[in-house]
Motif scaffolding. Sequence first.
Motif, PDB file in Angstrom:
ATOM      1  N   THR A 217       0.613  -1.185  -0.076  1.00  0.00           N
ATOM      2  CA  THR A 217       0.031  -0.050  -0.050  1.00  0.00           C
ATOM      3  C   THR A 217       0.943   1.207   0.254  1.00  0.00           C
ATOM      4  N   HIS A 218       1.966   1.122   0.546  1.00  0.00           N
ATOM      5  CA  HIS A 218       2.812   2.522   0.606  1.00  0.00           C
ATOM      6  C   HIS A 218       3.766   2.707  -0.676  1.00  0.00           C
TER       7      HIS A 218
ATOM      8  N   GLU B  58       2.071   2.083  -3.272  1.00  0.00           N
ATOM      9  CA  GLU B  58       1.019   2.298  -4.247  1.00  0.00           C
ATOM     10  C   GLU B  58       0.777   4.049  -3.879  1.00  0.00           C
ATOM     11  N   PHE B  59       0.720   4.477  -2.541  1.00  0.00           N
ATOM     12  CA  PHE B  59       0.826   5.815  -2.030  1.00  0.00           C
ATOM     13  C   PHE B  59       1.799   6.544  -2.793  1.00  0.00           C
ATOM     14  N   ARG B  60       3.148   6.278  -2.934  1.00  0.00           N
ATOM     15  CA  ARG B  60       4.110   6.831  -3.623  1.00  0.00           C
ATOM     16  C   ARG B  60       3.633   7.261  -5.022  1.00  0.00           C
TER      17      ARG B  60
ATOM     18  N   LEU C 121       0.678   7.561  -5.928  1.00  0.00           N
ATOM     19  CA  LEU C 121      -0.359   8.499  -6.085  1.00  0.00           C
ATOM     20  C   LEU C 121       0.163  10.045  -6.009  1.00  0.00           C
ATOM     21  N   TRP C 122       1.174   9.939  -5.211  1.00  0.00           N
ATOM     22  CA  TRP C 122       1.823  11.334  -4.875  1.00  0.00           C
ATOM     23  C   TRP C 122       2.665  11.862  -5.930  1.00  0.00           C
TER      24      TRP C 122
ATOM     25  N   VAL D  20      -2.085   4.098  -9.777  1.00  0.00           N
ATOM     26  CA  VAL D  20      -2.196   3.482  -8.240  1.00  0.00           C
ATOM     27  C   VAL D  20      -2.910   1.917  -9.064  1.00  0.00           C
TER      28      VAL D  20
ATOM     29  N   GLU E  27      -4.932  -2.195  -5.091  1.00  0.00           N
ATOM     30  CA  GLU E  27      -4.791  -1.370  -3.871  1.00  0.00           C
ATOM     31  C   GLU E  27      -5.957  -1.370  -3.002  1.00  0.00           C
TER      32      GLU E  27
ATOM     33  N   TRP F 169      -4.020  -4.378   0.783  1.00  0.00           N
ATOM     34  CA  TRP F 169      -3.568  -3.959   2.171  1.00  0.00           C
ATOM     35  C   TRP F 169      -4.363  -4.486   3.242  1.00  0.00           C
TER      36      TRP F 169
ATOM     37  N   TRP G 179       7.910   3.066   5.897  1.00  0.00           N
ATOM     38  CA  TRP G 179       6.457   3.411   6.887  1.00  0.00           C
ATOM     39  C   TRP G 179       6.326   2.485   7.708  1.00  0.00           C
TER      40      TRP G 179
END
Length: 408
Positions: A115-116, A118-120, A122-123, A130, A134, A138, A197
């Motif tokens: 999940t982190h 995929e967060f990267r 996204l950002w 993404v 996802e 997670w 994270w």
Amino acid sequence: MTAVVVTGLGVAAPNGLGIDTYWKSVLAGRHGIGELTGFDSTSYPARLAGRIEDFDAAEHLPGRLLAQTDVSTRYALVATDWALADAGLGTAPEELADYDMGVATSTAQGGFDFTHREFRKLWTQGPKFVSVYESFAWFYAVNTGQISIRNVMRGPGSAVVAGQAGGLDALGNARRAVRRGTALMVAGGVDSALDPWGWASQLAGGGISTVPDPTRAYLPFDVDASGHVPGEGGALLVLEDERSAAERGAPRIHGRIAGHASTFDPPPGSGRPPGLRRAAELALADAGLTPGDIDVVFADASGLPEQDLAEARAIAGIFGPRGVPVTAPKALTGRLHAGGGPLDVVTALLSIRDGVVPMTPHTTRVPDAYGLDLVLHEPRSLPVGAALVLARGRHGFNSAVVVTGANH
């Protein structure tokens, strides 16, 4: 009452993949604790973890699963494959009907790494980059879901989130399902949160040792105890109705899940005692055994002096001072959160098989006030017919499982 037997064991641990390699490492005192890799950890106050090495998921799983799974789910799927093979079954077993097989798992952390990542995306790249996976990769129930889908197990399914205690509770859930009529359950737990994270989250939870020496960082019940080392991995087991296992010709029975109980600590300041002793006593009663029937206790072993003392008092309160051998081989792997309890159950079953109690590595000086007969320095050879496994999760979860030999 239906006897629930263990017919398959699957282990993915920092000091060994598969039960044979893992057990040899435990008896030899080989640990799997080392410095974090995969990201720059130099600025973190703690940098040691129980890490699984030499695991290539692509050697064990199809590409379609690699795209949709976190590393923790990959450990769970592969450990399940190994447990089913040990039980004389293949992937998607045809020996039993799909609704006669179910899955019960536990994770305390979920799919952190996936999940982190995929967060990267996204950002830095935007939402269209993404992964669609996802939405579930997670999630705490994903291991139950992926195991059931891969192996066409459409019977009872459950997921437990109770920290270190959760893995034992998953075994308890599976045992209940078998007793209610499900022929076979895959059960256990795994965890992995060793990305930046996930590591920061574990540090924020407290209790992690900052000692840099892998042989001195995690010293359960020692005068120098300063916390624990986190780890990754765990174990999956195949639980069956004893009669059904015999009818299908299961190649071996490792032992029985004879008793289980879980409790919750009272609120701070209530003046009431912690619930660990009560969980152990209820598990013994559930198994129809007395303290004198237990040959070894596999301790939760938090590595924090206050919690170690509380556990020592619970054990001594049940068995008497130094009344039973106690061990904590998890010091070789680190605390695996939801994977730790099931791995201890596997270790207990191997102790029963071979008549040997593994040592508590690295611990050398146990306070007399603890009143523990802690197995130190080397494994102890003795007949083991029944073992008590203890686990505690954050914020008050307690769980206990009693395992016995096949003919106990």
